[in-house]
Design an enzyme around this catalytic site. Structure first.
Site, PDB file in Angstrom:
ATOM      1  N   ASP A  53       0.852  -1.185   0.000  1.00 31.95           N
ATOM      2  CA  ASP A  53       0.000   0.000   0.000  1.00 31.95           C
ATOM      3  C   ASP A  53       0.888   1.235   0.000  1.00 31.95           C
ATOM      4  OD1 ASP A  53      -2.946   0.728   0.160  1.00 31.95           O
ATOM      5  OD2 ASP A  53      -2.055   2.109   1.596  1.00 31.95           O
TER       6      ASP A  53
HETATM    7  N1  LIG Z   1       4.052   6.176 -11.105  1.00 33.25           N
HETATM    8  C1  LIG Z   1       3.284   5.067 -11.088  1.00 33.25           C
HETATM    9  N2  LIG Z   1       2.621   4.733  -9.974  1.00 33.25           N
HETATM   10  C2  LIG Z   1       1.914   3.593 -10.003  1.00 33.25           C
HETATM   11  C3  LIG Z   1       1.841   2.741 -11.103  1.00 33.25           C
HETATM   12  N3  LIG Z   1       1.070   1.670 -10.769  1.00 33.25           N
HETATM   13  C4  LIG Z   1       0.684   1.858  -9.504  1.00 33.25           C
HETATM   14  N4  LIG Z   1       1.194   3.018  -9.051  1.00 33.25           N
HETATM   15  C5  LIG Z   1       1.009   3.610  -7.747  1.00 33.25           C
HETATM   16  C6  LIG Z   1      -0.352   4.215  -7.692  1.00 33.25           C
HETATM   17  C7  LIG Z   1      -0.751   4.047  -6.262  1.00 33.25           C
HETATM   18  O1  LIG Z   1      -0.312   5.154  -5.493  1.00 33.25           O
HETATM   19  C8  LIG Z   1       0.024   2.835  -5.801  1.00 33.25           C
HETATM   20  C9  LIG Z   1      -0.864   1.654  -5.734  1.00 33.25           C
HETATM   21  O2  LIG Z   1      -1.262   1.386  -7.043  1.00 33.25           O
HETATM   22  P1  LIG Z   1      -2.513   0.446  -7.320  1.00 33.25           P
HETATM   23  O3  LIG Z   1      -3.731   1.246  -7.166  1.00 33.25           O
HETATM   24  O4  LIG Z   1      -2.272  -0.204  -8.635  1.00 33.25           O
HETATM   25  O5  LIG Z   1      -2.374  -0.645  -6.186  1.00 33.25           O
HETATM   26  P2  LIG Z   1      -3.486  -1.088  -5.204  1.00 33.25           P
HETATM   27  O6  LIG Z   1      -4.471  -1.889  -5.978  1.00 33.25           O
HETATM   28  O7  LIG Z   1      -2.813  -1.670  -4.037  1.00 33.25           O
HETATM   29  O8  LIG Z   1      -4.191   0.260  -4.735  1.00 33.25           O
HETATM   30  P3  LIG Z   1      -5.336   0.343  -3.625  1.00 33.25           P
HETATM   31  O9  LIG Z   1      -4.609   0.551  -2.332  1.00 33.25           O
HETATM   32  O10 LIG Z   1      -6.105  -0.930  -3.657  1.00 33.25           O
HETATM   33  O11 LIG Z   1      -6.123   1.530  -4.051  1.00 33.25           O
HETATM   34  O12 LIG Z   1       1.070   2.628  -6.741  1.00 33.25           O
HETATM   35  C10 LIG Z   1       2.552   3.138 -12.271  1.00 33.25           C
HETATM   36  O13 LIG Z   1       2.558   2.455 -13.300  1.00 33.25           O
HETATM   37  N5  LIG Z   1       3.252   4.303 -12.212  1.00 33.25           N
END
Ligand SMILES: Nc1nc2c(ncn2[C@H]2C[C@H](O)[C@@H](COP(=O)(O)OP(=O)(O)OP(=O)(O)O)O2)c(=O)[nH]1
Length: 177
Positions: A53
Site C-alpha cells: 500500500d
Molecule cells: N508512477 C506510477 N505509480 C503507479 C503505477 N502503478 C501503480 N502506481 C502507484 C499508484 C498508487 O499510489 C500505488 C498503488 O497502485 P494500485 O492502485 O495499482 O495498487 P493497489 O491496488 O494496491 O491500490 P489500492 O490501495 O487498492 O487503491 O502505486 C505506475 O505504473 N506508475
C-alpha cells in the site's frame, strides 16, 4: 515483478481500506499492506503473498489517489515547489507462518511551476490512479527536481525492498525454469 522473472498472479484483496484518521502515514500503509496480504492468504493458504500500500506525505497532509481532476490539481499545488515523501509498505506472507514486512520511503522535491503548466500536466491524465497525482516515469518527471531513495518505490512497488524480503524468505531468484 515481470522484470524479476518470477511467476506471479495478481489478485484484488477486496478489503476495507479505512484506517484511523490520526494514524501516521507509514503506520497506515503498513497496516493496509498486512490487511491486504492476509485477505489473499486466507484464500490461498499455501501461496506466497505480497501485499502493498502507498501514501504520500507532505507536511502534515497525507495524500491518497485523487478522485477527480480538481482533487489532483489540489494535490499537485501542495507538492509543487516542496519536498514530500512517498511511503510504500510491503508485506510478504508464506506457508509455515512466514511474515515479513517493511516500509520504503522515497523523498521527492518538485519544481515550482506556473498554473498554466500544471493544467497542461493535468491534461496528460497521469494523475489518475496515483497517490499524489503524478507518474514519475512519464511526463511527471518534468516536475521532478530531486529524488532521494528507491525510484521504483515511486512507481508503486519498491523493488529493493521486495527483492530483500524475497531473498530473506529463501527465494532463488535465478532458479532454472
Ligand atoms: N508512477 C506510477 N505509480 C503507479 C503505477 N502503478 C501503480 N502506481 C502507484 C499508484 C498508487 O499510489 C500505488 C498503488 O497502485 P494500485 O492502485 O495499482 O495498487 P493497489 O491496488 O494496491 O491500490 P489500492 O490501495 O487498492 O487503491 O502505486 C505506475 O505504473 N506508475
Amino acid at each position: 515483478m515481470d522484470g524479476l522473472g518470477l511467476p506471479y498472479r495478481t489478485e484484488a484483496p477486496g478489503v476495507d481500506e479505512h484506517v484511523p484518521a490520526d494514524l501516521p502515514a507509514d503506520e497506515a500503509v503498513r497496516m493496509l499492506a498486512v490487511r491486504k496480504a492476509r485477505a489473499v492468504q486466507e484464500r490461498h493458504p499455501e501461496a506466497w503473498v505480497l501485499g502493498a500500500d502507498q501514501l504520500v506525505e507532505v507536511g502534515q497532509d497525507v495524500l491518497g489517489k485523487p478522485r477527480d481532476r480538481d482533487a489532483a490539481r489540489t494535490q499537485l499545488q501542495r507538492l509543487l515547489g516542496s519536498t514530500h515523501v512517498i511511503h510504500t509498505a510491503v508485506c510478504l506472507l508464506g506457508p509455515g507462518g512466514h511474515h515479513s514486512e517493511t516500509v520504503e520511503d522515497t523523498r521527492l522535491t518538485f519544481f515550482p511551476v506556473p498554473p498554466e503548466e500544471l493544467e497542461r500536466y493535468l491534461d496528460t491524465g497521469e494523475w489518475e490512479g496515483c497517490a499524489g497525482s503524478y507518474r514519475v516515469e512519464g511526463r511527471g518527471q518534468a516536475l521532478l527536481q530531486k529524488l532521494e531513495g528507491d525510484r521504483t518505490n515511486v512507481q508503486g512497488l519498491p523493488m529493493l525492498s521486495v527483492v530483500r524480503l524475497l531473498r530473506q524468505a529463501g527465494f532463488d531468484l535465478f532458479a532454472r525454469p
